[in-house]
Design a protein around this motif. Sequence first.
Motif, mmCIF file in Angstrom:
data_model
loop_
_atom_site.group_PDB
_atom_site.id
_atom_site.type_symbol
_atom_site.label_atom_id
_atom_site.label_comp_id
_atom_site.label_asym_id
_atom_site.label_seq_id
_atom_site.Cartn_x
_atom_site.Cartn_y
_atom_site.Cartn_z
ATOM 1 N N PRO A 290 0.810 -1.225 0.000
ATOM 2 C CA PRO A 290 0.000 0.000 0.000
ATOM 3 C C PRO A 290 0.841 1.272 0.000
ATOM 4 N N PRO A 292 2.166 4.887 -1.477
ATOM 5 C CA PRO A 292 1.389 5.977 -2.089
ATOM 6 C C PRO A 292 1.250 5.852 -3.599
ATOM 7 N N GLN A 295 -1.890 3.331 -4.928
ATOM 8 C CA GLN A 295 -3.258 3.524 -4.449
ATOM 9 C C GLN A 295 -4.159 3.769 -5.653
ATOM 10 N N THR A 299 -9.009 1.086 -3.323
ATOM 11 C CA THR A 299 -7.967 0.325 -2.612
ATOM 12 C C THR A 299 -8.062 0.533 -1.103
ATOM 13 N N LYS A 300 -8.116 1.776 -0.695
ATOM 14 C CA LYS A 300 -8.098 2.107 0.737
ATOM 15 C C LYS A 300 -9.306 1.498 1.450
ATOM 16 N N ALA A 301 -10.491 1.651 0.864
ATOM 17 C CA ALA A 301 -11.708 1.133 1.491
ATOM 18 C C ALA A 301 -11.667 -0.384 1.588
ATOM 19 N N MET A 303 -8.973 -2.383 1.712
ATOM 20 C CA MET A 303 -8.001 -2.820 2.704
ATOM 21 C C MET A 303 -8.494 -2.559 4.127
ATOM 22 N N GLU A 304 -9.143 -1.441 4.338
ATOM 23 C CA GLU A 304 -9.681 -1.139 5.668
ATOM 24 C C GLU A 304 -10.748 -2.152 6.067
ATOM 25 N N TYR A 320 -1.714 -7.493 2.989
ATOM 26 C CA TYR A 320 -1.254 -6.646 1.888
ATOM 27 C C TYR A 320 -1.223 -7.365 0.539
ATOM 28 N N THR A 394 4.021 -2.332 9.186
ATOM 29 C CA THR A 394 3.267 -1.287 8.489
ATOM 30 C C THR A 394 4.188 -0.111 8.174
#
Length: 424
Positions: A290, A292, A295, A299-301, A303-304, A320, A394
Amino acid sequence: MLTNNILRCVVRLLVASGALIFLPLVPSTRAADPLRIGLSISLTGPTAAAGKQVLAGLEIWRDDVNAKGGLLGRPVELVYYDDQGSPANAPGIYAKLTGIDKVDLLIGPYSTNVIAAAMPAIIQNNRTTIGIFGLGANKAFNYPKYFSMNSQGPSTANYSKCVFELARAQSPKPTKVALIGAEVEYSRNALDGARENAKAMGFDIVFERTYPVSTPDFAPVVRAMQAANPDVVFGATLPVDTVGIVRAANEINFKPKMIGGAMLGLLVTGIKQQLGPLINGYISNEFYIPAPSLQFAGTKAMMEEYQRRAAKLNTDPLGYTYPPYAYAAGQILAKAVTETKALDDDKLADYLRKTTFETVIGPIAFGAQGEWKDPRIICIQFQGITGNQLEQFTDWSRQVVVYPDKYKSGNLIYPFEKAATAQR
């Protein structure tokens, strides 16, 4: 006959008394039948740590699709069976999915070894599928309805190229190479590509060994490798043997100038935590990180959501690598179904061949043998790992992207011994 006469009498009495009220007939409705997608997945066995993450990624995709109305107006349902990571189980599972369950679509399987074993059953039934993390799994079949969710592209040599290109860039250039891996299809294909790179770039292979997956003690294997005195070690290992080799190398103080490659255990957060500082200096071929520059839409949603579910599912807390690739496979299949408005395998395969897909891991287009047209290989080096804390994994200053230049975030520490003993 008597029963029918009694019923008619009852109806006449009710009508006469006004007790029976006639309502207009309304056609009965029921929910649309689920659109069933079948797959084989390793939920137990040597690749279960990854297989569970693949399933989690697909389940998140399924839930997202169903929240938007499903596919072709039908809710999506996953039909899956545990193949235990054993290729021997794959043919029967895919025969059941297609012949008995009669699923609408196929996806998977997961892992090179199981994909290769499942291919004859898939081909016999003339079905389209998207294999997840298959390394050259279609090279023996050249089946036009197979598509690969693996980033090495059309050549298995791409899978190991970063290790050899990084080694070639050092001064003085190391010359002697060792190749090591398990006796499975995945490792064999990876080692074939590594052998090709070694020859093309002028390295001498001084040691090559494969071992049974059931090997209990890796010290004899690593001692034999150490005796050959290689400069560079390329490993193509499954998660369990990754741990055995790293520990054995540490115990006998084996320190070549470079070590790593396609060691799948180094993609599993729990194994990275377990090994801690022992992995400093190792190079790991990554599929997705992940960073920068990596992205994309959703992607962000995604993975969260995976990380929210991970504790309950008892899967990798970070996820990941495997979940985003599985989710992207679902996105690709959904796009093909939506745009063709069909479940026909021929139509879907034709659409998959000619389309570029936008996914949570970036744009993907398929080329020869269903592999990615444009390979994307990322290599990191573990630097400055000091304990077993999750937070370290992380931190991309401790997992430094050293290849390719497009994504590079730091420099390779060379030789390995320097990276292994460096303090932050």
